[in-house]
Design an enzyme around this catalytic site. Sequence first.
Site, PDB file in Angstrom:
ATOM      1  N   LYS A   1       0.842  -1.194   0.000  1.00 20.21           N
ATOM      2  CA  LYS A   1       0.000   0.000   0.000  1.00 20.21           C
ATOM      3  C   LYS A   1       0.880   1.249   0.000  1.00 20.21           C
ATOM      4  O   LYS A   1       1.605   1.507   0.948  1.00 20.21           O
ATOM      5  CB  LYS A   1      -0.921  -0.016   1.216  1.00 20.21           C
ATOM      6  CG  LYS A   1      -1.865  -1.223   1.229  1.00 20.21           C
ATOM      7  CD  LYS A   1      -2.792  -1.249   2.429  1.00 20.21           C
ATOM      8  CE  LYS A   1      -2.048  -1.435   3.721  1.00 20.21           C
ATOM      9  NZ  LYS A   1      -2.957  -1.699   4.868  1.00 20.21           N
TER      10      LYS A   1
ATOM     11  N   THR B   1      -9.592   9.159   8.214  1.00 23.48           N
ATOM     12  CA  THR B   1      -9.224   7.920   7.518  1.00 23.48           C
ATOM     13  C   THR B   1      -8.947   6.770   8.481  1.00 23.48           C
ATOM     14  O   THR B   1      -8.290   5.795   8.115  1.00 23.48           O
ATOM     15  CB  THR B   1      -7.980   8.161   6.644  1.00 23.48           C
ATOM     16  OG1 THR B   1      -6.912   8.656   7.478  1.00 23.48           O
ATOM     17  CG2 THR B   1      -8.268   9.162   5.541  1.00 23.48           C
TER      18      THR B   1
ATOM     19  N   GLY C   1      -9.076   3.430  10.228  1.00 25.33           N
ATOM     20  CA  GLY C   1      -9.623   2.125   9.872  1.00 25.33           C
ATOM     21  C   GLY C   1      -9.455   1.711   8.434  1.00 25.33           C
ATOM     22  O   GLY C   1      -9.989   0.677   8.017  1.00 25.33           O
ATOM     23  N   THR C   2      -8.678   2.468   7.653  1.00 19.75           N
ATOM     24  CA  THR C   2      -8.557   2.136   6.228  1.00 19.75           C
ATOM     25  C   THR C   2      -7.918   0.768   5.997  1.00 19.75           C
ATOM     26  O   THR C   2      -8.361   0.011   5.139  1.00 19.75           O
ATOM     27  CB  THR C   2      -7.736   3.204   5.484  1.00 19.75           C
ATOM     28  OG1 THR C   2      -6.529   3.452   6.200  1.00 19.75           O
ATOM     29  CG2 THR C   2      -8.516   4.491   5.345  1.00 19.75           C
ATOM     30  N   GLY C   3      -6.861   0.444   6.757  1.00 24.37           N
ATOM     31  CA  GLY C   3      -6.184  -0.832   6.551  1.00 24.37           C
ATOM     32  C   GLY C   3      -7.067  -2.014   6.885  1.00 24.37           C
ATOM     33  O   GLY C   3      -7.129  -3.009   6.137  1.00 24.37           O
ATOM     34  N   CYS C   4      -7.766  -1.932   8.016  1.00 21.05           N
ATOM     35  CA  CYS C   4      -8.688  -3.004   8.416  1.00 21.05           C
ATOM     36  C   CYS C   4      -9.793  -3.154   7.377  1.00 21.05           C
ATOM     37  O   CYS C   4     -10.165  -4.272   6.996  1.00 21.05           O
ATOM     38  CB  CYS C   4      -9.315  -2.681   9.770  1.00 21.05           C
ATOM     39  SG  CYS C   4      -8.147  -2.316  11.091  1.00 21.05           S
TER      40      CYS C   4
END
Length: 272
Positions: A183, A214, A216-219
Site C-alpha cells: 500500500k 481515515t 480504519g482504512t487498513g482493516c
Amino acid sequence: MTAMTQRPAQAPPLVLTIAGSDSGGGAGIQADLKTMLAHGVHGMSVVAAVTAQNSLGVQGYWELPPEAVRAQLDSVLSDIGVHAVKTGMLASGTLVETVAEVLAGVTAPVVVDPVGVSKHGDTLLAEEAVDAVRHALLPTATVVTPNLWEVEQLTGVKVVDEAGLREAAEAVLALGPRWALIKGGHLPGEPADLLFDGEREHRFTAPRHDNRHTHGTGCTLASAIASRLAFGDDVPTAVGKAKEYVTGAIAAGFPLGAGIGPVDHNWRHRAS
C-alpha cells in the site's frame, strides 16, 4: 387459513476476522464486521486483544489469553466453517503463533493485515512478535496487505517512491505469502498500490481525497478483500473491488471526537 411456509434462507458467504477490538468503532473488529456487512457476507469474530481507543489514539491494550483465542477459533471452525479469513491486530508472538498454527490447516483464503501501529502511531505489535509474523503467519497468507511502515518493519526495505514498490513486494513475498499488496498511500502524488505474486503485477491507483478522517482504512481494505474472496473472486479482482469500496469510504469519512474520524463503511447505502 393455512400459514405460508417459508423456505429456509441460504447462508451468505462466511468470513472470519481475527483481530483486536476498537472501542471507538473505527478500526479493528468493529470496522471488519461493518465492512463484511456492507459486502453481504456473514462476519464472525475472534477477539485477540481489547484496546482502549478513541479518535485521539490508543490509550491502552490488553491481549486475551492464548487459550481464549484458540477456543474461539475452534468454536467457529468446528461448527460453522469459513469461506475466507482476515487477520489484524494479534499483539504478541504467542498469539501470532497460536493463530498461525490453526490457519495452517485452513483451506479457505487468508488475508493478513500485519498490523504494527495504529493510524495515530501507537504500537500494536510487540517487538518480539515481528519474527512470528514473518516466519509463522505470513506463510499462511493468500494475500498480505502491509503499508510502507510495516514493509520496513518486516523486511528492512524502505520505500521512498513508487518505483520502490516492486522491491518491497519481492521482499515480502520471500516470507511466504502467495500475493503481496504493498500500500503506497503515504507516498507523494496520487495513491498507488502494487499487487504482485512473483510473476503477475497489478497496479491500482485512486484519487487522493482531501479528508483527514481515515481511521480504519487498513482493516477495511483487508476485510473487503476477504469478503470478495469469499464470493469466489480471484485475488486481482477482489483487490480491485475492495480498493473501489475503500476509496468511497475514505471520501465519505466523517469527524468523530476531537481527532481523526473513521471512514464511512455505509457510504454506498447513504449514496443510494
